[in-house]
Design a protein around this motif. Sequence first.
Motif, short mmCIF file in Angstrom:
data_model
loop_
_atom_site.label_atom_id
_atom_site.label_comp_id
_atom_site.label_asym_id
_atom_site.label_seq_id
_atom_site.Cartn_x
_atom_site.Cartn_y
_atom_site.Cartn_z
N SER A 101 6.11 -4.87 -7.14
CA SER A 101 5.44 -4.44 -6.23
C SER A 101 5.30 -2.86 -6.23
CB SER A 101 6.02 -4.63 -4.64
OG SER A 101 6.00 -5.92 -4.60
N GLU A 124 4.52 -10.69 2.07
CA GLU A 124 6.04 -10.60 1.86
C GLU A 124 6.51 -9.50 2.85
OE1 GLU A 124 7.18 -10.21 -1.91
OE2 GLU A 124 6.67 -12.32 -2.48
N ARG A 133 7.64 2.26 0.77
CA ARG A 133 7.65 2.29 -0.70
C ARG A 133 6.72 3.30 -0.96
NH1 ARG A 133 6.34 -2.77 -2.17
NH2 ARG A 133 8.59 -3.59 -2.28
N ASP A 170 0.09 -9.94 -3.16
CA ASP A 170 1.57 -9.84 -3.39
C ASP A 170 2.06 -10.48 -2.25
OD1 ASP A 170 3.97 -8.99 -3.90
OD2 ASP A 170 3.90 -7.11 -3.11
MG MG Z 1 7.50 -7.34 -4.22
#
Ligand code: MG
Length: 452
Positions: A101, A124, A133, A170
Motif C-alpha cells: 500500500s 481494508e 499513511r 487495495d
Molecule cells: Mg495494505
Amino acid sequence: MARQKTIFVCQNCGYKAPKWLGRCPDCSTWNSFVEELTEIGQQDKPRRQPLLDKPQRIDKVTLNKEVRKKTGLSEFDRTLGGGVVPGSLVLIGGDPGIGKSTLILQVVQRLAQQGHRVLYISGEESVQQIKMRAQRISADSSELYLLSGTCLEDVIARVDELAPQIIVIDSIQTIFTESLSSSPGSIGQVREVTSMLMNLAKSSGRAIFLIGHVTKDGAIAGPKVLEHSVDTVLYFEGDGSHIYRILRAVKNRYGPTNEIGVFEMMDNGLHEVGNPSKIFLEERAEDVSGSIVISCMEGSRPILVEIQALVCSSSLAMPRRTTIGVDPNRVSLLAAVLAKRGGVNLSDKDIFINVAGGIKIVEPAIDLGIISTTASSFLNKSIARNTVTFGEVGLSGEVRGVSQTELRLKEAVKLGFSRCLLSKKSIKTLKRKTDIELIGVSSVMELLDVLF
Ligand code: MG
Ligand code: TYD
C-alpha cells in the motif's frame, strides 16, 4: 436480456452443480468447486461470440503508439518496462505488511502531482487511515481521491462519476461483486472481479493497479490465481527484518520480465536504491572463510552480491543443505559435483548457504560462487577480498560461460574489484579490454587450484 444466475463448477473436471459441494461426485477431488456466473438456459451450451473481424495481413496491421506515463520513481518505472501503460491491469502481489500500500500510494501520488486524476479504493482501511499513511510519506495532491468501499458495482459507479485516469484497488481479496454469492476473497469472486476490472481497463483506457496478498493456504485466493488474467504481475518481496524491498516483474505484456527495482523502507516511506550492489556489500566482514562476491544479472542490470557458506560436521544421517536466497536443490547438486570432481567430501557435513541482503537469485551464474564459498568454508581458507566470480557449473565439473560478461565485469570494476574468476570461453567473447585481472577456469579442479 437473459437472466443471470450462478452455478458451481469443479475446477478439475468441469462438473456443474447448483450448490457448493466439498467433494466432486464425478472426479472425487476435494474442495474443487468454484462459483461462476451463467445465463439461465445457457448452462450447457458453450458461450459463443460472433467473430466480427476478418483475418488481417500482419504487414497491414497498424499500431497505436502507446504513451507511457512515467511516475518519476525510476525503480518502479524500470520494473514496469518504462512507465504506466494506459488501459493496463497491473497486479502487485506480496506478503501482508511488506509495503504494497505504501509503494502504490507513493506511485499514484507522483502521478497525481503530474495532473493525472487518481482514485484510490481501499477495502481494508478507512479514508482516515490512508490519510495517516499519506502524511507519513507526504502525499498530498489535489488530484488524488480516496474511497473506502468493498462492492465492485458501487466502485464502478463512482469511477464513472469521477472519471479518473488511474485506479487503485487495495486489495483484490476485499472487493466483491454482487452477482456472486460467495464471500469476498474466494476464488470465484477474485476471478470475476478481476475480469470485470480488465473490461473496465480495456474499454476506458484507464490504468488499474490491483493489490493482492500472497497467502499460504488456499482459503483466500492469492495472486497466483490471477496471473494469467492480468497484463502485468509485479511481486514486492523482501523479509520483514531487512529494510530492503525488491519489486520484481514476473509477467509483463508491455515490457521485459525479471526486471527488478530495489527500495529501502524508511520512517517516511520507501526510498529508491539507485546502486544496489553497494548496499548489498556494505557490511561485508573482513577476511573470513566462506565468503565471495558474485556478479549476477537481474533483468538488464548487473548486481553484485555476497554469497556466504558455512560447512560444519553433521550429526544427522542425512546432512542438512539449508539455503537462504538460492535453490537448495542446486546446492545439493553442486555439493555432489564438488565431491566427485573436486575431491572435497561433503557427505558428513551440513552446508548452509546465504545470499547476504535478503535477495533471491535464480540464475545459474551463481554456481561458481556457491562452489567457491563452500570449498572455502570446508578448507577454512579465505578468498582474497578483491575477487569476484560468475559462471555456470555442469555435472562433469566443467565451467561454462554466461551471458552479459561485459556488463558484469563493468559493475565489478565500478565497485573496486580487481580480480575475476570466470570461464575461459567468456574471456574469449570479450571485445574490449577491462581494468580487472581475468582468470579463466575450465573446471572445478582448476578453480580450486587457483583459489587455494
Ligand atoms: Mg495494505
Ligand atoms: P503497508 O504498506 O501497509 O503494507 P501492505 O499494504 O503490504 O500490507 O506497510 C507495512 C509496513 O511498513 C508497516 O509495518 C509499517 C511500515 N512503514 C514504514 O516503515 N514506513 C512508512 O513510512 C510506512 C508508511 C510504513
